[in-house]
Scaffold this active site. Structure first.
Site, PDB file in Angstrom:
ATOM      1  N   HIS A  31      -6.535  12.943   7.316  1.00 38.00           N
ATOM      2  CA  HIS A  31      -7.189  12.040   6.356  1.00 38.00           C
ATOM      3  C   HIS A  31      -7.579  10.757   7.100  1.00 38.00           C
ATOM      4  CE1 HIS A  31      -7.787   9.235   3.062  1.00 38.00           C
ATOM      5  NE2 HIS A  31      -7.834  10.265   2.238  1.00 38.00           N
ATOM      6  N   GLU A  55      -7.759   7.648   6.324  1.00 38.12           N
ATOM      7  CA  GLU A  55      -6.840   6.500   6.199  1.00 38.12           C
ATOM      8  C   GLU A  55      -5.619   6.708   7.102  1.00 38.12           C
ATOM      9  OE1 GLU A  55      -5.338   5.370   2.225  1.00 38.12           O
ATOM     10  OE2 GLU A  55      -3.555   4.671   3.275  1.00 38.12           O
ATOM     11  N   THR A 102      -1.476   5.033   1.460  1.00 35.94           N
ATOM     12  CA  THR A 102      -1.408   4.266   0.207  1.00 35.94           C
ATOM     13  C   THR A 102      -1.446   5.131  -1.056  1.00 35.94           C
ATOM     14  OG1 THR A 102      -3.787   3.985   0.305  1.00 35.94           O
ATOM     15  CG2 THR A 102      -2.455   2.171   1.151  1.00 35.94           C
ATOM     16  N   CYS A 114       0.211   2.132  -2.758  1.00 32.33           N
ATOM     17  CA  CYS A 114      -0.343   0.971  -3.467  1.00 32.33           C
ATOM     18  C   CYS A 114      -0.066   1.047  -4.974  1.00 32.33           C
ATOM     19  CB  CYS A 114      -1.825   0.808  -3.164  1.00 32.33           C
ATOM     20  SG  CYS A 114      -2.900   1.518  -4.360  1.00 32.33           S
ATOM     21  N   ASN A 172      -6.373  11.304  -3.660  1.00 26.19           N
ATOM     22  CA  ASN A 172      -5.563  10.742  -4.761  1.00 26.19           C
ATOM     23  C   ASN A 172      -5.848  11.461  -6.069  1.00 26.19           C
ATOM     24  OD1 ASN A 172      -7.138   8.772  -6.690  1.00 26.19           O
ATOM     25  ND2 ASN A 172      -8.080   8.534  -4.689  1.00 26.19           N
TER      26      ASN A 172
HETATM   27  S1  SF4 Z   1      -6.365  -0.172  -4.386  1.00 23.23           S
HETATM   28 FE1  SF4 Z   1      -7.541   1.746  -4.249  1.00 23.23          FE
HETATM   29  S2  SF4 Z   1      -8.530   1.692  -2.246  1.00 23.23           S
HETATM   30 FE2  SF4 Z   1      -6.873   0.209  -2.236  1.00 23.23          FE
HETATM   31  S3  SF4 Z   1      -5.175   1.343  -1.399  1.00 23.23           S
HETATM   32 FE3  SF4 Z   1      -5.024   1.461  -3.611  1.00 23.23          FE
HETATM   33  S4  SF4 Z   1      -6.030   3.384  -4.099  1.00 23.23           S
HETATM   34 FE4  SF4 Z   1      -6.658   2.840  -2.021  1.00 23.23          FE
END
Ligand code: SF4
Length: 293
Positions: free
Chosen positions: A135, A137, A173, A201, A231
């Site tokens: 991935h 990221e 994240t 996140c 996600n």
């Molecule tokens: S806010 Fe959105 S883009 Fe930022 S880490 Fe979280 S899921 Fe990814």
């Protein structure tokens, strides 16, 4: 904050949107930065890879002249937008060296994961990046974590022999918390107490928790978003565990009336890369399906 939106239509079927669903802060920020770049420059705007994992949005951007390049090598001039997933630092350096204008739309939460990986590495930890191998990221985080960092998607990926028992963990994240917990537990069983920087996140946690809460009550769950979106796919997997009739779709035309036979409560959620208009389109199509019965 997105409020719950119960929609009741003719017939017995109620359609409820998850409390938190759809485009997150990082994705909205990336879209707005590309928008600004496209409006305020005559130069060609490129995104490095698809801006977000949502085929309809990528196709709309293409229609507005925003081009996609797989690597900096493919771009001769103009603007390059780094998407919210972030990239390894050498790529930004390369873009600057080529004289490109760099618009960095790396989500601040991803930047925190970069900093965490870097800091663990500097403190002498063997860094484990919990995330999806390949991935973008994860590749970016891996670059900050150093050459001997290891990417693990589940406990079975942990190598039998570790170069060091001083293990630091940083997380993609959008990972599910359960995956992180399983990996920590597997390390503990080997006598290793990892230093954990939980970089999942808040937007991801909120969407996952709210989706599962709704899926437990729903007869059918519909998950809206790109099939290439990690996600969104994880939301579908989590919902499937508690609501077997879970369907992941990209477009309203994929809905099939027989999925909803006998259903009294249908839940909808959407990944962090799914814009509001796509969720509304699915809600409307669902209402129309119901009205046909
Ligand atoms: S806010 Fe959105 S883009 Fe930022 S880490 Fe979280 S899921 Fe990814």
């Amino acid at each position: 904050m997105i409020k719950p939106q119960p929609l009741v239509y003719n017939g017995d079927m109620k359609i409820i949107r998850s409390k938190y669903a759809g485009a997150c802060y990082g994705v909205e920020r990336a879209l707005s930065l590309v928008d600004d770049a496209a409006c305020h420059t005559d130069a060609v705007v490129h995104t490095l890879g698809p801006l977000i994992h949502n085929p309809q949005v990528v196709s709309e951007l293409r229609g507005r002249g925003v081009e996609e390049a797989a690597t900096v090598d493919e771009i001769d001039s103009g603007v390059v937008v780094i998407r919210s997933h972030g990239v390894e630092p050498s790529i930004i350096k390369q873009a600057h060296e080529k004289g490109l204008t760099v618009v960095d739309a790396t989500c601040p939460h991803v930047s925190k994961a970069h900093e965490a990986a870097w800091s663990l590495r500097e403190q002498g930890y063997l860094v484990m990046v919990v995330g999806e191998l390949g991935h973008p990221e994860v590749e970016g985080i891996h670059a900050y974590a150093g050459d001997n960092a290891i990417v693990v998607q589940d406990p079975s990926d942990i190598p039998e022999h570790l170069e060091s028992s001083k293990v630091g963990i940083v997380v993609q994240t959008t990972q599910a918390a359960s995956v992180l917990e399983a990996i920590i537990e597997a390390l503990r069983q080997r006598g290793i107490e990892p230093r954990v920087r939980n970089t999942i996140c808040f937007a991801t946690k909120q969407r996952q928790q709210a989706a599962v809460e709704l899926a437990k009550k729903a007869d059918v769950m519909v998950i809206v978003g790109g099939r290439n979106s990690g996600n969104t796919t994880r939301l579908a997997q989590l919902c499937q565990e508690v609501c077997p009739k879970t369907y992941h779709i990209e477009r309203p035309t994929e809905l099939s009336k027989d999925w909803f036979e006998g259903a009294s409560l249908v839940g909808i959620t959407a990944g962090a890369s799914t814009p509001e208009n796509q969720i509304i389109a699915v809600e409307r199509a669902l209402a129309a399906l119901e009205n046909q019965t």
